[in-house]
Enzyme design. Structure first.
Site, short mmCIF file in Angstrom:
data_model
loop_
_atom_site.label_atom_id
_atom_site.label_comp_id
_atom_site.label_asym_id
_atom_site.label_seq_id
_atom_site.Cartn_x
_atom_site.Cartn_y
_atom_site.Cartn_z
N ASP A 7 20.93 -0.57 35.93
CA ASP A 7 20.97 -2.02 36.14
C ASP A 7 19.74 -2.54 36.87
O ASP A 7 19.27 -3.66 36.60
CB ASP A 7 22.25 -2.43 36.88
CG ASP A 7 22.51 -1.64 38.15
OD1 ASP A 7 21.68 -0.78 38.52
OD2 ASP A 7 23.56 -1.87 38.78
N GLN A 29 23.91 2.34 38.30
CA GLN A 29 23.22 3.62 38.44
C GLN A 29 24.07 4.67 39.15
O GLN A 29 25.04 4.36 39.85
CB GLN A 29 21.92 3.42 39.22
CG GLN A 29 20.81 2.76 38.42
CD GLN A 29 19.48 2.91 39.12
OE1 GLN A 29 19.00 2.00 39.77
NE2 GLN A 29 18.87 4.08 38.99
N HIS A 30 23.66 5.93 38.96
CA HIS A 30 24.10 7.08 39.76
C HIS A 30 25.52 7.58 39.45
O HIS A 30 25.87 8.67 39.89
CB HIS A 30 24.03 6.80 41.27
CG HIS A 30 22.77 6.20 41.75
ND1 HIS A 30 21.53 6.66 41.36
CD2 HIS A 30 22.53 5.16 42.59
CE1 HIS A 30 20.58 5.94 41.94
NE2 HIS A 30 21.17 5.01 42.68
#
Length: 521
Positions: free
Chosen positions: A246, A83-84
């Site tokens: 994820d 992520q991110h």
């Protein structure tokens, strides 16, 4: 045989599995490891998206070479991604620079600037449902604007890692709500991009035009590109599902798609998340208010240092290859490690939000300076941090019925017992260790079934295909539970010393620690 391909693009490796829907099991898997870009300044964590593409190609080559299943029989695939991370593309869809990752803490100044532009934390929560920790994508886009203006001027598309792999697979640019909800410029309550939050980054540029269109979690991004289908020996009709972050895929892979379930992942980072049918907004922003990748919400607590801490101890003091050997080195020590406590904020931390913090040991003396003491203190320290997240969730109305463990740390028998004792709740692991990759395959199957008009829900699918491993079921030990309850109070006081609004004095920390050592050593 109907096969589904699940792909999990993590921070350290990319994994691909072939899952057979008829048999309900994983036929084959492949994995390619990769590093972060070396030599960057402290706090900067980056990878080039080409690294993920090469790893994906390597996994497909491994699966073809093994030949345990014909890729031509694959019906659909899905991507789980870390992520991110911020993947910037130009107008020709070329990567502008390496992706700044979730664990990059170099954007602390940008976070402060964004909060100021938003009018403070209360305004941020009102607009998006979340705060702005250094890990979120929003600060990375602001960082590009402030530090690399030439690259920023070229920016045409803002993608997340799993979005980029979807683009590589299909040639289509799209996003889904689960992963998008971790950007910091997404309205979690309403499941849409926040134009206002994008203006906090840059009020003079219409960044809303640069974020992908959103699709639902059970919808396809597109079909596999001709060049890939030809090279991989797969059909051009293979559908690529929306995929997700994820954590969202890990939730599906552990069957965490109904209220009352909690998943704890003991991976590079530590995550603790629950399924909720309504948005869960934390006014203190310690629990991230995410959407999941099934149409529900996924309140999540994240700590940045879990197996990072245990691997540092194992590589520095042990020459042991696996967790079974690692367990044997510490299993004879009592709970509490004779008073040795590790605050594992090795390269900053997200909960509490202290990006510049470092690891600290309390209680180090000759009797506790053994590798085994350090190893157990590392396991206990990261688990106590996750306990804080669980308690915070409970305060927001989440009541866990079942706690499931995943990730590399969950393979450790000793660690499973520590989690059960610290949480004072029984724990168990799902059968197999595919986690997010399995979640991706199951989501691909759900999407494929939906496109064919079956109407089978994701709850029905996970109920059928996800099971707990009875050998991993672990109940709390009453004596250890009481010990950890007291150690947790020490940990809480110890950790507050890092906070700017600290109310604990060092004297009170040491006094409580002395009491613990006298009682349990």
């Amino acid at each position: 045989m109907t096969i589904f391909l699940g792909i999990d693009c993590g921070t350290q490796s990319l994994k691909a599995i072939l899952w057979d829907a008829e048999a309900g099991n994983v036929i084959d898997s492949a994995q390619v490891a990769y590093p972060l870009i070396a030599g960057l300044p402290p706090g900067h964590k980056e990878q080039h998206p080409e690294t993920w593409v090469n790893a994906l190609e390597g996994c497909i080559a491994q699966l073809k070479k093994k030949g345990n299943a014909k890729l031509a029989e694959a019906a659909a695939m899905s991507v789980s991604g870390q992520q991110h991370g911020f993947v910037p593309l130009d107008s020709s869809h070329r990567v502008i620079r390496p992706a700044k990752l979730w664990c990059d803490t170099s954007t602390e100044a940008e976070c402060a600037a964004l909060l100021d532009a938003a009018g403070g934390l209360t305004s941020t929560i009102a607009e998006t449902g979340n705060g702005i920790p250094a890990g979120f994508t929003i600060s990375k886009v602001r960082w590009l604007r402030d530090h690399e203006p030439d690259n920023y001027r070229r920016l045409a598309h803002i993608l997340l890692p799993h979005d980029y792999l979807n683009f590589y697979l299909t040639g289509q640019i799209a996003a889904e709500c689960g992963d998008a909800s971790g950007t910091g410029f997404f309205q979690v309550r309403n499941r849409r991009w926040s134009e206002k939050a994008l203006q906090w980054i840059d009020p003079d540029t219409c960044l809303l035009e640069k974020v992908p269109p959103l699709i639902k979690s059970h919808k396809p991004v597109g079909t596999l590109r001709h060049a890939l289908s030809e090279r991989w020996g797969m059909s051009e009709t293979v559908l690529v599902s929306s995929g997700g972050g994820d954590n969202m895929m890990g939730a599906i892979g552990t069957g965490n798609v109904t209220d009352g379930m909690v998943t704890v992942s003991l991976g590079t980072s530590g995550t603790l998340y629950a399924c909720s049918s309504v948005p869960v907004i934390d006014p203190a922003t310690e629990i991230a208010a995410f959407c999941d990748s099934t149409g529900n919400w996924l309140p999540l607590a994240c700590t940045m240092n879990v197996t990072v801490a245990t691997e540092m101890i194992r590589s520095g003091f042990f020459t042991m290859a696996d967790f079974a050997q690692f367990d044997s080195g510490i299993s004879n020590l009592p709970p509490g490690s004779h008073g040795l406590i590790l605050l594992p904020y090795l390269e900053g931390e997200r909960m509490p939000n202290v990006p510049q913090a470092t690891g600290v040991l309390l209680g180090l003396r000759p009797a506790t300076s053994t590798p085994a003491h350090l190893a157990r203190a590392a396991m206990e320290g990261v688990t106590l941090g996750l306990r804080y997240g669980l308690d915070r969730m409970k305060s927001l109305g989440i009541e866990p019925r079942v706690i499931q463990l995943t990730g590399g740390g969950a393979k450790s028998r000793v660690w499973r017992q520590i989690v059960a004792d610290v949480f004072d709740t029984g724990v168990a692991c799902p059968v197999g260790d595919e986690g997010a990759a399995l979640g991706a395959a199951l989501q691909a199957y759900w999407m494929w079934e939906t496109e064919r008009g079956s109407g089978r829900s994701i709850k029905e699918i996970t109920a059928r295909y996800v099971a707990l491993d009875p050998e991993t079921v672990t109940a709390p030990n009453p004596k250890s539970r009481d010990c950890y309850a007291e150690l947790y109070e020490v940990y809480l006081k110890f950790s507050t010393l890092f906070c700017t609004d600290c109310v604990a004095s060092s004297d009170s920390v040491f006094a409580r620690h002395r009491h613990f050592v006298e009682k349990y050593s």
